[in-house]
Each structure stands twice: as C-alpha cells, then as structure tokens.
Design an enzyme around this catalytic site. Structure first.
Site, short mmCIF file in Angstrom:
data_model
loop_
_atom_site.label_atom_id
_atom_site.label_comp_id
_atom_site.label_asym_id
_atom_site.label_seq_id
_atom_site.Cartn_x
_atom_site.Cartn_y
_atom_site.Cartn_z
N TYR A 32 0.84 -1.21 0.00
CA TYR A 32 0.00 0.00 0.00
C TYR A 32 0.87 1.26 0.00
O TYR A 32 0.70 2.15 -0.84
CB TYR A 32 -0.91 -0.03 1.24
CG TYR A 32 -1.88 1.12 1.31
CD1 TYR A 32 -2.96 1.20 0.44
CD2 TYR A 32 -1.75 2.13 2.28
CE1 TYR A 32 -3.87 2.24 0.52
CE2 TYR A 32 -2.65 3.17 2.36
CZ TYR A 32 -3.71 3.22 1.48
OH TYR A 32 -4.61 4.26 1.55
N VAL A 74 -9.22 7.44 8.18
CA VAL A 74 -10.56 8.01 7.93
C VAL A 74 -11.61 6.91 8.12
O VAL A 74 -11.46 5.81 7.58
CB VAL A 74 -10.65 8.58 6.49
CG1 VAL A 74 -12.03 9.14 6.22
CG2 VAL A 74 -9.58 9.64 6.28
N ASP A 75 -12.63 7.24 8.88
CA ASP A 75 -13.71 6.27 9.10
C ASP A 75 -14.43 6.01 7.78
O ASP A 75 -14.95 6.92 7.17
CB ASP A 75 -14.70 6.85 10.12
CG ASP A 75 -15.59 5.78 10.71
OD1 ASP A 75 -15.42 4.60 10.35
OD2 ASP A 75 -16.45 6.12 11.54
N LYS A 114 1.15 4.20 -2.85
CA LYS A 114 0.72 5.58 -2.58
C LYS A 114 1.90 6.54 -2.76
O LYS A 114 1.71 7.71 -3.13
CB LYS A 114 0.09 5.68 -1.19
CG LYS A 114 -1.25 4.93 -1.07
CD LYS A 114 -2.33 5.45 -2.03
CE LYS A 114 -3.71 4.88 -1.71
NZ LYS A 114 -4.76 5.34 -2.65
P1 NAD Z 1 -13.62 2.40 0.64
O1 NAD Z 1 -12.35 1.62 0.56
O2 NAD Z 1 -14.54 2.14 1.79
O3 NAD Z 1 -14.45 2.23 -0.72
C1 NAD Z 1 -13.78 1.96 -1.90
C2 NAD Z 1 -14.76 1.97 -3.06
O4 NAD Z 1 -13.99 1.59 -4.21
C3 NAD Z 1 -15.91 0.97 -2.95
O5 NAD Z 1 -17.14 1.61 -3.22
C4 NAD Z 1 -15.58 -0.06 -4.05
O6 NAD Z 1 -16.74 -0.62 -4.66
C5 NAD Z 1 -14.77 0.78 -5.03
N1 NAD Z 1 -13.89 0.00 -5.90
C6 NAD Z 1 -13.15 -1.08 -5.58
N2 NAD Z 1 -12.51 -1.56 -6.66
C7 NAD Z 1 -12.84 -0.74 -7.70
C8 NAD Z 1 -12.51 -0.72 -9.07
N3 NAD Z 1 -11.72 -1.65 -9.60
N4 NAD Z 1 -13.04 0.27 -9.85
C9 NAD Z 1 -13.86 1.20 -9.31
N5 NAD Z 1 -14.22 1.22 -8.02
C10 NAD Z 1 -13.71 0.26 -7.22
O7 NAD Z 1 -13.29 3.95 0.58
P2 NAD Z 1 -12.27 4.82 1.42
O8 NAD Z 1 -11.78 4.10 2.65
O9 NAD Z 1 -12.92 6.14 1.57
O10 NAD Z 1 -10.98 4.94 0.47
C11 NAD Z 1 -11.00 5.67 -0.72
C12 NAD Z 1 -9.58 6.06 -1.09
O11 NAD Z 1 -8.99 6.78 -0.03
C13 NAD Z 1 -8.65 4.87 -1.38
O12 NAD Z 1 -7.79 5.20 -2.45
C14 NAD Z 1 -7.86 4.75 -0.09
O13 NAD Z 1 -6.58 4.16 -0.29
C15 NAD Z 1 -7.73 6.20 0.30
N6 NAD Z 1 -7.44 6.40 1.72
C16 NAD Z 1 -8.31 5.96 2.66
C17 NAD Z 1 -8.00 6.14 4.01
C18 NAD Z 1 -8.92 5.64 5.10
O14 NAD Z 1 -8.47 5.61 6.26
N7 NAD Z 1 -10.15 5.28 4.81
C19 NAD Z 1 -6.80 6.76 4.37
C20 NAD Z 1 -5.95 7.21 3.38
C21 NAD Z 1 -6.28 7.02 2.05
#
Ligand code: NAD
Length: 249
Positions: free
Chosen positions: A146, A179-180, A150
C-alpha cells in the site's frame, strides 16, 4: 456554489470518501459523474440532483476507453479508487502486490491519460489523486504494498503537474490519515478475527495513530477535495495535501 459550471468525474464514489465527495461536489453546483465498480452502491446517489451514476471498473481498460469517448467535457477528475493490502514485505503475496499496483497506480495513470485530452481541450482543469500519509511521507507498519503504491501516486501527481502546467492543468494529491469508512471498519473486523482479539482493541490501535484523538471523516476529506477542485486553489499544483489528524506532527 463553488463548483458551478464544472463537470467532475469521481472514481470509487459508491462509499467512503468518494461518495462524500460526490455529494459535496453536487451541493457546490457541479455536474458529477459518480463512478464505482459496484452499481448497487451508486443506485441512490444517481437520484441526487446533479449526480449521474455510471458503473466503472477502473481496471477495465476497454470500459475506461469507452468512457473517454463518451465524455465531451471535464473540469475535475478525482481519482479516488484504491485498495489497502496489509502485510510487511515478507508477507506480501505476488497477488496483493500486483493488485495494489494495478488498482492504486496503473488504473489511475490509464484513466487520467484517457481523460486528460478532453480537459486540455476545454481549457484545463484540476486532477486530484488519492494518496495517503502511508507513502513517501511516512513508513507505516504492515503496509508494504500500500505505502509503495501511494508513494507512486505522489510521483505521478508531480509528474502530471510538471508536464501540463502550461495547458491549464493542476494536479494535487490528498494524503489522509485514518478516515472512518466502510473498508476501514471491515479491515478492523478482519484483523480482530485473524488475531482472535476484540474489535474494540484493534479500533483503539488505529485511533492511537491519530494525535487528535479521533478518526477523520469522509466529509472532511471531501471538503479538501472541494477546495482543490475549485478555482480558489488556482495557485496550488503538484502538492501533497496532508489531512491526517496530526499523525505526521
Ligand atoms: P472504501 O475503501 O470504503 O471504498 C472503496 C470503493 O472503491 C468501494 O465503493 C468499491 O466498490 C470501489 N472500488 C473497488 N474496486 C474498484 C474498481 N476496480 N473500480 C472502481 N471502483 C472500485 O473507501 P475509502 O476508505 O474512503 O478509500 C478511498 C480512497 O482513499 C482509497 O484510495 C484509499 O486508499 C484512500 N485512503 C483511505 C484512508 C482511510 O483511512 N479510509 C486513508 C488514506 C487514504
């Protein structure tokens, strides 16, 4: 209305940060094309004024090309799709490594390469790439694949910003802390199950990374994405915007 007259495309808009951003962009007056691999998660979003739901698997090169042919104008591209693989280097399987690179980096490059000419033809726009503090900004335990991908997102962001600045394109990355979101909750459940520990204990460990004493909300990240999408951030490009509850202090 900070995004009036702008068309924005968001990937992974079905839940979490992507969904909160689709709702916020629409509330700010944008025409939003909300995409996700899971059409069910988009269903109610498509009923929101200003939002058009469109199923898109960002890994599907043909579907990406077809979308590129359909779109006639685009001002904002939010590359939000990403996947968290757990594990230190000795635990990373080839499958996890390849999936992480494909979804977190290659798909972002391909979609951006497909849609960039439309943005340039329209006079420019703002590209927002989802990275993380787990990247070149800091090493996070058990996030080998990961964090590597990133970090690549930050490199890709700066490369786009440098190459297309003279064609009206800005490109910035968002680097959240914890992030929740539905996938975070799932990760906590799975880790607790795997380690035979109470969920509350695993949750507390995630919380301990955040000096502010709480997790971030998807709406807080959506607010930053709104700023980067809007013209008020016109002087900002090539940056890694940290929004991490004090993790990197
Ligand atoms: P999440 O992981 O809960 O949801 C991800 C969404 O992506 C889902 O709706 C899923 O259906 C969709 N998805 C999965 N594979 C896909 C594909 N091949 N094509 C299109 N859509 C697809 O959402 P989140 O936790 O808000 O994360 C979103 C982004 O933020 C990610 O890139 C994650 O790495 C990044 N991020 C999240 C956090 C965190 O703590 N939640 C922290 C830092 C970065």
């Amino acid at each position: 209305m900070r995004l009036q007259h702008k068309t924005a495309l968001i990937t992974a808009a079905g839940q979490g940060i992507g969904r909160a951003t689709a709702l916020r962009f629409a509330a700010e007056g944008a025409r939003v094309i909300a995409t996700d691999i899971d059409a069910d998660k988009l269903r109610d979003l498509g009923d929101t004024p200003g939002i058009e739901a469109h199923r898109l698997d960002v890994l599907d090169a043909e579907a990406v090309a077809a979308l590129g042919n359909e779109l006639t104008s685009l001002d904002v591209l939010f590359n939000c799709a990403g996947y968290v693989a757990s594990g230190a280097l000795l635990e990373v399987s080839d499958t996890d490594w390849e999936r992480s690179l494909a979804l977190n980096v290659t798909a972002m490059l391909r979609l951006t390469r497909t849609l960039l000419p439309t943005m340039i033809a329209g006079g420019g726009g703002s590209i927002i790439n989802m990275a993380s503090v787990a990247s070149s900004l800091t090493g996070v335990p058990n996030r080998c694949a990961y964090g590597t991908t990133k970090a690549a997102v930050l490199g890709l962001t700066k490369s786009i910003a440098a190459d297309y600045i003279d064609r009206g394109i800005r490109c910035n990355a968002i680097c959240p802390g914890t992030v929740d979101s539905p996938s975070l909750r799932q990760r906590i459940r799975e880790q607790a199950e795997r380690q035979g520990r109470p969920e509350a204990e695993v949750h507390a460990e995630f919380l301990a990374r955040q000096p502010l004493g709480r997790l971030g909300t998807a709406e807080e990240i959506a607010a930053l994405a709104t700023y980067l999408a809007a013209d008020e951030s016109a002087y900002t490009t090539g940056t890694a915007q940290v929004i991490d509850g004090g993790w990197l202090i």
